[in-house]
Design a protein around this motif. Structure first.
Motif: not given
Length: 790
Positions: A92, A298, A374, A378
């Motif tokens: 990521g 990611t 994802a 993140i």
């Protein structure tokens, strides 16, 4: 990932990863990582305007763009290059940013000079023999470049979050549109013309409610975690891949076996040569063929590089090429005679149409899993690096710390995704927003990856520049197509991203300003150790745990407390949590322990270092770990192993098991009332200055007692006495001190500063998680109010 493994050990573990384990993970990636790439054929050709197809050559040109975009971006860039830039198994944009923070010194985490001396002593020793490059020096010395990299990472995170909102809408709605077209072909002979017209109008609204139901079910499923979801959804994607690959082979041989000649870049040249504004906008739809490529990187923390690469190279890539080739072959023969010829469902043989509709509806829900996962990854990284408000993070796997579930974010994504489905209910408009999110997210990765090549891999600037120019040019072509459709749906992405970016920026700014205020108003350790007796301060039995962001000096809120209530415990421990730009910090290197003042004062400082995948705050035995680390420090202090010089004296890394003894022996006691304190017994305390000090009702939990080890000839009498005093203080009770901040802005501040601080205050008051999520017993919690003038 085993939390006891250091980053180096974790890398060695990946090298030893068995093929059996890799194949299991590869199977799981089908249900999590590659769901979106696999379902992209549902809407790539389908979102291109039918009027853009002028001849059978148009289908050849579009297929040429799809083939080379998949090959250059998904295969070459992500599978073979970007996946190599993992941060000890994590991927990521924030993994790239953490690499740059460590190797280029561009981090903006709130650290003062003393903090850096303490926290980065290991890194300095490892880099001492390296010659610093000119590029690294230039970037390190220009503060503006530090902010630029942080803003770039935040912007990339916003694109991923925006993609997590839009993808469920377009995936499920595109599959539901196939159901609507199937129903539209059904005619009821018993209905009058007026009734048939009403029936046809109602069928137009079938996709929206069905898409909403599937979307809600998908987000409810997130509670069970990536591991279970992967095993449940992987068979669905496998069946889907086999179906569309077979469909592609059938269409190629049935309609146009020469379609593979379109692989030649000459067809792309023909398309560009006769380009116009209308046809150039269609590239926004072609861009969707690589939707999900960014999640390969990611979602890396949920799986492994080998499993992701094997699945893509051996299965996903060839299947997608076959599927798009078959659809292009069908379009090349039906572009001028069949309604809705550019939709994938039209190329399915009639006797398989019902099977396709059912399978596409299920697979489309799976296709959204990659971007949702994802988004969780993140945001978890942003939380650890203090760029996102506090939310509850649930680690769904004990083996791989990257597998997380965030309930609040999950329901927020669901609500926004439903608003997109209901508000737009048009695949083309949603596709414009999705394409914008994809290409801008990829541009952020390209820019940061070029810096990683130069500063971390230490390649030449020429190699880094070639990477940036080549992939940047490809992505810039698609950006130009997306900009043309900004007013047709893409604007919604920027609304979501602007809100997300403001939240992240406000939180980071507020955290930085609060730390600067604490640093400027901290009290020297001499004030507490030398001058406090003159203030009439008395010592009471027990342990006082003071939580602060400072790693030097005495926090202002505690000195404020002592001034108004002049008493503190016989043992004081200043505890600081310090995030590190690494995925995880092993327990053997997690705690830094030192003294404040001389031995007679019994005042210690414990710095807890953690990475953006660690879950140290979701534990019930944190107090026991702190006491154990203090005891180990007392035992090891005489030998002075692994020590370093700091402004406050000597600090040690503790946590490594002793060879011949334990400093303190833990014994699990029966359940008892936890957290009694000796300063006061009232539910609410009010200091003379009017500051509110909150106390809450007691709870019952298991308590761990400590005993001295049996006589050891190596342990000095002074060490045994200090350890015994620590045990006696623990038996007397423990109090937890937290500073309750109230931020206000100066009247002469500019509008931007006022807005960011107001946003931070609003977010801080509405956070679902407390500042220190350690399951602190309410009876022992003391919150001291402080006004911060920013």
């Amino acid at each position: 990932m085993d939390p006891s493994l250091s980053p180096t050990t974790y890398s060695d573990e990946l090298k030893k990863e068995t093929w059996r384990h890799s194949l299991i993970l590869s199977f799981q990636t089908l249900g999590v990582v590659y769901g979106r790439l696999s379902t992209a054929p549902l809407y790539v050709f389908g979102t291109i305007q039918m009027t853009d197809f002028k001849s059978n050559e148009t289908a050849y040109e579009y297929f040429s763009f799809i083939f080379w975009t998949l090959t250059v971006v998904s295969l070459l860039k992500y599978a073979f290059i970007v996946l190599r830039a993992d941060d000890n198994g994590e991927g990521g944009v924030f993994a790239l940013y953490s690499l740059l923070c460590r190797h280029a010194k561009v981090g903006l985490l709130p650290n003062d000079r003393g903090t850096k001396e303490i926290m980065q002593h290991e890194e300095v020793s490892t880099l001492r023999g390296k010659v610093e490059s000119r590029a690294r020096k230039a970037i390190r010395n220009h503060r503006s470049s530090h902010y630029l990299m942080l803003f770039t990472a935040l912007f990339g995170a916003c694109m991923i979050i925006g993609d997590g909102v839009i993808t469920p809408s377009i995936s499920v709605l595109s599959a539901s549109s196939g159901l609507q077209r199937l129903l539209s072909n059904i005619k009821y002979t018993s209905l009058t013309d007026a009734e048939q017209t009403i029936s046809d109008d109602l069928k137009k609204y079938v996709p929206v409610p069905s898409a909403c139901v599937i979307t809600i079910g998908l987000f409810i499923l997130q509670y069970y975690g990536t591991h279970k979801i992967g095993f449940v959804l992987a068979p669905i994607v496998t069946i889907w891949l086999l179906f569309i690959s077979g469909l592609g082979i059938y269409n190629v041989f049935q309609w146009d076996p020469k379609i593979f000649s379109a692989i030649s870049p000459a067809y792309m040249y023909r398309f560009v040569r006769k380009i116009n504004k209308a046809s150039w906008k269609s590239l926004n739809s072609i861009l969707l063929c690589i939707a999900g490529s960014e999640t390969m990187f990611t979602d890396l923390g949920h799986f492994s590089k080998r499993s992701i690469k094997i699945t893509f190279v051996c299965l996903i890539y060839p299947v997608l090429v076959l599927c798009y080739a078959g659809q292009a072959a069908f379009i090349s023969k039906h572009w001028n005679g069949t309604e809705n010829f550019n939709h994938l469902s039209e190329s399915v043989p009639n006797h398989l149409r019902h099977v396709f509709i059912l399978l596409s509806l299920i697979a489309s829900a799976v296709g959204s899993q990659a971007t949702i996962t994802a988004s969780f990854s993140i945001i978890n990284q942003c939380l650890a690096l203090r760029c996102f408000p506090r939310v509850k993070v649930i680690h769904t796997s004990d083996k791989r710390l990257g597998q997380v579930y965030i309930p609040d974010v999950n329901w927020l994504l669901m609500a926004l995704s439903l608003s997109v489905t209901i508000g737009f209910h048009d695949i083309t408009r949603i596709a414009n927003a999705a394409g914008m999110a994809i290409v801008f997210g990829m541009i952020v990765t390209t820019c940061m990856m070029s810096l990683v090549i130069a500063l971390y891999w230490e390649k030449s600037l020429f190699v880094s520049g070639c990477f940036l120019m080549f992939f940047g040019f490809v992505e810039a072509v698609y950006v130009s197509a997306c900009v043309l459709s900004f007013h047709k749906g893409a604007w919604y992405l920027f609304v979501i991203s602007a809100v997300s970016f403001t939240i992240m920026l406000a939180w980071h700014y507020g955290t930085m300003k609060k730390y600067e205020f604490d640093f400027q108003n901290k009290v020297s350790t001499e004030w507490l150790t030398d001058y406090s007796p003159g203030l009439g301060v008395s010592r009471v039995p027990g342990i006082g745990l003071i939580y602060t962001d400072m790693v030097t000096g005495i926090p202002a809120f505690f000195s404020h407390f002592i001034t108004n209530l002049p008493a503190f415990h016989q043992v004081l421990i200043f505890v600081s949590f310090k995030p590190q730009p690494v995925p995880c910090v092993p327990p053997s290197e997690r705690y830094l322990v030192g003294r404040v003042g001389t031995k007679d004062y019994r005042i210690y400082r414990c710095i807890v270092r953690y990475g953006y995948c660690d879950q140290i705050r979701d534990t019930d035995d944190f107090e026991e770990q702190i006491i154990s680390s203090i005891g180990e420090f007392i035992s090891l202090e005489e030998s002075d192993c692994e020590s370093l010089t700091s402004p406050e004296g000597r600090m040690m890394i503790v946590g490594k098991p002793l060879l011949d003894r334990n400093a303190l022996i833990p014994i699990h006691d029966t359940t008892s009332v936890a957290g009694s304190t000796n300063i006061a017994n009232n539910e609410t305390l009010t200091s003379p200055s009017g500051d509110l000090i909150e106390r809450k009702t007691p709870v019952r939990r298991k308590k761990v007692r400590f005993l001295m080890p049996e006589g050891s000839p190596r342990m000095r009498v002074s060490v045994r006495d200090e350890l015994q005093e620590l045990i006696d203080a623990r038996e007397s009770g423990t109090a937890y001190f937290l500073g309750q901040s109230h931020l206000t802005v100066r009247h002469d501040s500019n509008f931007l500063k006022k807005f960011l601080i107001m946003a931070y205050v609003f977010l801080d008051k509405n956070c679902r998680e407390p500042p220190v999520a350690l399951n602190i017993p309410h009876a022992a919690l003391v919150e001291v109010g402080m006004v911060y003038i920013i």
